[in-house]
Scaffold this active site. Structure first.
Site, PDB file in Angstrom:
ATOM      1  N   TYR A 172      45.060  49.550  47.975  1.00 60.90           N
ATOM      2  CA  TYR A 172      45.901  48.109  48.426  1.00 60.90           C
ATOM      3  C   TYR A 172      46.269  48.448  49.911  1.00 60.90           C
ATOM      4  CZ  TYR A 172      46.986  43.795  47.026  1.00 60.90           C
ATOM      5  OH  TYR A 172      46.642  42.449  46.426  1.00 60.90           O
ATOM      6  N   LYS A 181      39.002  53.158  36.242  1.00 59.67           N
ATOM      7  CA  LYS A 181      37.997  52.709  35.316  1.00 59.67           C
ATOM      8  C   LYS A 181      37.878  54.602  36.459  1.00 59.67           C
ATOM      9  CE  LYS A 181      33.686  50.420  36.269  1.00 59.67           C
ATOM     10  NZ  LYS A 181      33.354  49.621  36.006  1.00 59.67           N
ATOM     11  N   ASP A 239      36.416  46.469  33.161  1.00 60.01           N
ATOM     12  CA  ASP A 239      35.840  45.553  33.038  1.00 60.01           C
ATOM     13  C   ASP A 239      35.621  45.085  31.726  1.00 60.01           C
ATOM     14  OD1 ASP A 239      34.855  48.155  33.008  1.00 60.01           O
ATOM     15  OD2 ASP A 239      33.050  47.505  33.588  1.00 60.01           O
ATOM     16  N   ASP A 266      46.597  43.382  40.482  1.00 59.13           N
ATOM     17  CA  ASP A 266      46.638  42.514  40.896  1.00 59.13           C
ATOM     18  C   ASP A 266      46.163  41.514  40.729  1.00 59.13           C
ATOM     19  OD1 ASP A 266      47.711  40.557  43.501  1.00 59.13           O
ATOM     20  OD2 ASP A 266      45.300  40.897  43.860  1.00 59.13           O
TER      21      ASP A 266
END
Ligand code: NAI
Length: 343
Positions: free
Chosen positions: A125, A177, A212, A236
């Site tokens: 970000y 991840k 995921d 987010d």
């Protein structure tokens, strides 16, 4: 009489002034201990002081270290930089706390009670991005850099574990991840495992899950989760996903917490499509005010506020249009104040 606390109040843009007025009436009825310093920012800041984040507003928050804020308009594609992002950076508000709880039963998911803790300052970000020109295509290649630091990971994870314990939660799920972004989000997972082992083992359970799979599990069986902590971009996305589980924006509060200040707000924006019409639902901002009361150790008042919101929505059936009701902002606020005063 309880101790009075100076706090900054920023009404913001669009529906901001309407929902902030509602919040003030309700906090007044509760006898909340805040002495408000009224400031402007966003479009209102541009109009009043020629600056979307006037120095006076920054000075006020620096002094009070506590703010309740309406939504601030950010022009898309050009114009000034988001005042919300500037506030996060200015006060190093590293933790974005977004709790969701079912308040209006009978939706697609019932009895939801989750907290997403989002890292607010690092990750993908940070906006370190650029294009590379090849021949006559100036946008032939796009490059974005993410940065996660050990210290930044530790700070947000420590906050999440401590918050989970302090609020009687059972489990913290660390979302990452690290199978693909082995360094960028591997450092987050690794720091979580080390911190849990050193400081939190036996005090609160921890699990790790890949983003995921987490998204799928949240839709199939959200009740398996309790507190989720993750890096900026994943946070987010997940915090909007969980807001959707409880009926959307009108009921989703947020807190931006740092070492030196805390700013409480609704997750939603300035809703220009309904601004000035008396239609806005002030509940999200009121739930943010409840978080603010908890932050200053007035959990007693926060509990009364939450009970009164429940009663107004579910026992009195007074709801604004976004929840399928017909009440105006003012009518909902009146009913809520009556619940607070009369029980
Ligand atoms: P939005 O959240 O303002 O509105 C989306 C939809 O939800 C609209 O149809 C709106 O009427 C409805 N809605 C939102 N809050 C509501 C409420 N309390 N009661 C009833 N209905 C409600 O999102 P949008 O339109 O994308 O953004 C508008 C402006 O707000 C933009 O300038 C954006 O930058 C800003 N914004 C500011 C935020 C903040 O200050 N924290 C957060 C998100 C957006």
């Amino acid at each position: 009489m309880s101790q009075r606390l100076p706090a900054t109040l920023i009404p913001g843009d669009g529906i901001g002034p309407e929902i902030v007025d509602a919040a003030l009436a309700v906090l007044d009825a509760l006898g909340a201990p805040f002495d408000w310093d009224h400031q402007v920012a966003g479009l209102a800041g541009v109009q009043a002081a020629g600056d979307p984040l006037p120095q006076a507003a920054l000075d006020s928050i620096r002094r009070t270290r506590l703010a309740l804020k309406g939504p601030l308009e950010t022009p898309s594609g050009g114009g000034y930089r988001s005042s919300n992002v500037r506030l996060r950076e200015e006060f190093q508000l590293y933790a974005n706390l977004r709790p969701v709880r079912t308040i209006v039963p009978g939706g697609r998911f019932d009895k939801i009670d989750l907290v997403v803790v989002r890292e607010n300052l690092e990750g993908l970000y940070i906006g370190h991005e650029h294009y590379v020109r090849i021949d006559d295509d100036p946008h032939a290649v796009a490059i974005g850099t993410g940065i996660n630091t050990r210290a930044g990971c530790r700070r947000i994870l420590d906050y999440a574990f401590a918050h989970a314990i302090a609020t009687g939660r059972k489990k913290v799920t660390v979302v990452h991840k690290a199978n693909i972004m082995k360094a960028l989000t591997g450092i987050f997972k690794e720091t979580a495992e080390q911190l849990h082992e050193q400081k939190y083992k036996g005090r609160i359970a921890m699990e790790t899950v890949i983003i995921d799979a987490c998204a799928m599990k949240l839709v199939i069986d959200p009740w398996q989760f309790d507190v989720l902590v993750t890096t900026n971009l994943f946070g987010d996305v997940l915090s909007d996903l969980v807001a959707g589980l409880v009926g959307g924006l009108g009921l989703a509060p947020g807190a931006n917490i740092g070492a030196d200040a805390a700013i409480f707000e609704a997750v939603h924006g300035s809703a220009p499509d309904i601004a000035g019409q008396g239609l806005a639902n002030p509940t999200a901002l009121l739930l943010a005010a409840a978080m603010m009361l908890e932050h200053v150790q007035r959990g007693d008042l926060a509990a009364r506020l939450r009970q009164a919101i429940d009663a107004t929505l579910n026992l009195d059936g007074v709801r604004t249009g976004d929840l399928g009701g017909r009440a105006s902002t003012a009518a909902f606020t009146q009913a809520l104040v009556a619940r607070i005063v009369n029980g």
